[in-house]
Scaffold this motif. Structure first.
Motif, PDB file in Angstrom:
ATOM      1  N   UNK A  21      48.592  67.538 -37.383  1.00  0.00           N
ATOM      2  CA  UNK A  21      47.972  67.408 -36.062  1.00  0.00           C
ATOM      3  C   UNK A  21      48.948  67.722 -34.932  1.00  0.00           C
ATOM      4  N   UNK A  22      50.213  67.924 -35.283  1.00  0.00           N
ATOM      5  CA  UNK A  22      51.233  68.253 -34.293  1.00  0.00           C
ATOM      6  C   UNK A  22      51.119  69.746 -33.947  1.00  0.00           C
ATOM      7  N   UNK A  23      50.833  70.061 -32.694  1.00  0.00           N
ATOM      8  CA  UNK A  23      50.662  71.456 -32.281  1.00  0.00           C
ATOM      9  C   UNK A  23      51.915  72.028 -31.610  1.00  0.00           C
ATOM     10  N   UNK A  24      53.064  71.382 -31.853  1.00  0.00           N
ATOM     11  CA  UNK A  24      54.324  71.885 -31.316  1.00  0.00           C
ATOM     12  C   UNK A  24      54.554  73.320 -31.793  1.00  0.00           C
ATOM     13  N   UNK A  25      55.079  74.146 -30.913  1.00  0.00           N
ATOM     14  CA  UNK A  25      55.274  75.556 -31.248  1.00  0.00           C
ATOM     15  C   UNK A  25      56.491  75.742 -32.156  1.00  0.00           C
ATOM     16  N   UNK A  26      56.249  76.315 -33.326  1.00  0.00           N
ATOM     17  CA  UNK A  26      57.319  76.688 -34.244  1.00  0.00           C
ATOM     18  C   UNK A  26      57.104  78.168 -34.576  1.00  0.00           C
ATOM     19  N   UNK A  27      58.015  79.024 -34.127  1.00  0.00           N
ATOM     20  CA  UNK A  27      57.892  80.456 -34.379  1.00  0.00           C
ATOM     21  C   UNK A  27      59.002  80.905 -35.332  1.00  0.00           C
TER      22      UNK A  27
ATOM     23  N   UNK B  11      61.656  72.143 -54.140  1.00  0.00           N
ATOM     24  CA  UNK B  11      60.952  72.657 -52.959  1.00  0.00           C
ATOM     25  C   UNK B  11      61.820  72.580 -51.711  1.00  0.00           C
ATOM     26  N   UNK B  12      61.689  73.602 -50.878  1.00  0.00           N
ATOM     27  CA  UNK B  12      62.256  73.609 -49.529  1.00  0.00           C
ATOM     28  C   UNK B  12      61.072  73.667 -48.571  1.00  0.00           C
ATOM     29  N   UNK B  13      61.105  72.828 -47.529  1.00  0.00           N
ATOM     30  CA  UNK B  13      59.989  72.752 -46.594  1.00  0.00           C
ATOM     31  C   UNK B  13      60.485  72.826 -45.163  1.00  0.00           C
ATOM     32  N   UNK B  14      59.661  73.434 -44.297  1.00  0.00           N
ATOM     33  CA  UNK B  14      60.007  73.597 -42.887  1.00  0.00           C
ATOM     34  C   UNK B  14      58.768  73.313 -42.047  1.00  0.00           C
ATOM     35  N   UNK B  15      58.971  72.654 -40.882  1.00  0.00           N
ATOM     36  CA  UNK B  15      57.887  72.470 -39.939  1.00  0.00           C
ATOM     37  C   UNK B  15      57.604  71.021 -39.625  1.00  0.00           C
ATOM     38  N   UNK B  16      56.568  70.802 -38.824  1.00  0.00           N
ATOM     39  CA  UNK B  16      56.220  69.459 -38.368  1.00  0.00           C
ATOM     40  C   UNK B  16      55.803  68.555 -39.520  1.00  0.00           C
TER      41      UNK B  16
ATOM     42  N   UNK C  96      53.962  78.342 -37.186  1.00  0.00           N
ATOM     43  CA  UNK C  96      53.564  77.480 -38.301  1.00  0.00           C
ATOM     44  C   UNK C  96      54.174  76.091 -38.186  1.00  0.00           C
ATOM     45  N   UNK C  97      53.431  75.086 -38.686  1.00  0.00           N
ATOM     46  CA  UNK C  97      54.037  73.764 -38.844  1.00  0.00           C
ATOM     47  C   UNK C  97      54.161  73.383 -40.314  1.00  0.00           C
ATOM     48  N   UNK C  98      53.979  74.367 -41.208  1.00  0.00           N
ATOM     49  CA  UNK C  98      54.192  74.105 -42.630  1.00  0.00           C
ATOM     50  C   UNK C  98      54.540  75.383 -43.368  1.00  0.00           C
ATOM     51  N   UNK C  99      55.772  75.430 -43.874  1.00  0.00           N
ATOM     52  CA  UNK C  99      56.223  76.486 -44.786  1.00  0.00           C
ATOM     53  C   UNK C  99      56.819  75.799 -46.011  1.00  0.00           C
ATOM     54  N   UNK C 100      56.356  76.171 -47.185  1.00  0.00           N
ATOM     55  CA  UNK C 100      56.862  75.618 -48.434  1.00  0.00           C
ATOM     56  C   UNK C 100      57.415  76.748 -49.295  1.00  0.00           C
TER      57      UNK C 100
END
Length: 297
Positions: free
Chosen positions: A172-178, A137-142, A192-196
């Protein structure tokens, strides 16, 4: 098969019992396969990859590692980069052991070792991301950023539930990830704060997160939440539950090539099989049937 076997063990894995388990595995291989075995203990990052890559030129036909997801990832990379085809297997000694679950390995180390009395050979897909490789798995985000900071003491004490605790903090982290996602020929712009991006149907101990995923299907499977608010997450869960593969807040697709661009000004790292991976942007491509892997009969 299994005539000359290199055993690579991470001595810190398995609550410090990896050396003991390596001796057990060696005994099983010698008794049931008449194998000639040699055991090496890793001392630093990169040892498992280097030794696995050199194994075929040193006369081995098989490499079996004992360790967590990081050790398994390193060893698999080395096997893939080997000069000549070589067989790969492992004893799962990590906190989650996603690939082991996908392949049907027992999560009990002693039982997994006994299963090597009878094994079959299968093909395993891997994926390339920039100049790295991953096997699960590769994961991206908070969420993955929070999981990467999970304390080792918590992992030993609570197992995979330590990851779940930190995952909730990430949600619960609402940091902006575009991001811009190009999934084969489809393009998506998401926050998004979660991409798998998965190669199997097991992620963080959750089985069948992407039900159709198989370790040898020649595809990557991407799951993403579009939105960072709690209501977005709830909508995504609902859309996933009803099988909506492209709802307002949930994306689920299969692909052979994926490109991810960071639309923020900040630097964003990805997580590759539990370890820090490359900085975005990412070019990701599946390599079908890349490795010969041993699985329990």
């Amino acid at each position: 098969m299994l005539q000359r076997v290199l055993i690579i063990a991470n001595p810190g894995s398995g609550k410090g019992k990896a050396i003991y388990y390596a001796d057990q595995l060696s005994n099983v291989l010698r008794h049931h396969h008449h194998s000639v075995t040699h055991t090496r203990l890793t001392k630093k990052a990169g040892d498992a990859k280097e030794w696995a890559q050199q194994a075929s030129r040193n006369g081995y036909d098989t490499v079996i590692c004992l360790g967590g997801d990081g050790t398994v990832n390193e060893t698999a990379q080395g096997v893939y980069l080997s000069d000549h085809p070589i067989m790969f297997g492992f004893i799962p000694l990590g906190t989650v052991n996603d690939l082991g679950r996908a392949l049907g390995y027992s999560m009990n180390p002693e039982r997994a070792i006994r299963e090597f009395k009878q094994v079959d050979l299968r093909k395993l897909d891997i994926a390339r991301v920039n100049d790295r490789y991953f096997i699960n798995v590769l994961a991206i985000g908070a969420v993955p950023e929070s999981v990467m900071l999970t304390d080792s003491k918590d992992k030993n004490r609570f197992g995979r539930f330590a990851y779940y605790k930190d995952s909730i903090a990430g949600l619960l982290n609402t940091k902006d990830y575009y991001y811009q996602l190009k999934i084969d020929d489809d393009t998506h712009m998401i926050q998004s704060n979660l991409i798998l991006i998965m190669l199997t149907n097991n992620v963080a101990g959750f089985e069948r997160l992407f039900y159709e995923a198989r370790y040898d299907d020649g595809l990557m499977h991407i799951v993403a939440i579009d939105g960072v608010k709690p209501t977005d997450h709830l909508n995504a869960v609902f859309e996933a539950a009803i099988g909506e593969t492209k709802g307002y807040n949930f994306i689920a697709k299969s692909a052979k090539k994926i490109k991810i661009r960071n639309l923020n000004q900040s630097i964003i790292y990805c997580n590759v099989d539990g370890d820090q991976g490359p900085i975005l942007p990412l070019d990701i491509e599946v390599i079908p049937h890349a490795i010969d892997v041993l699985v329990p009969r």
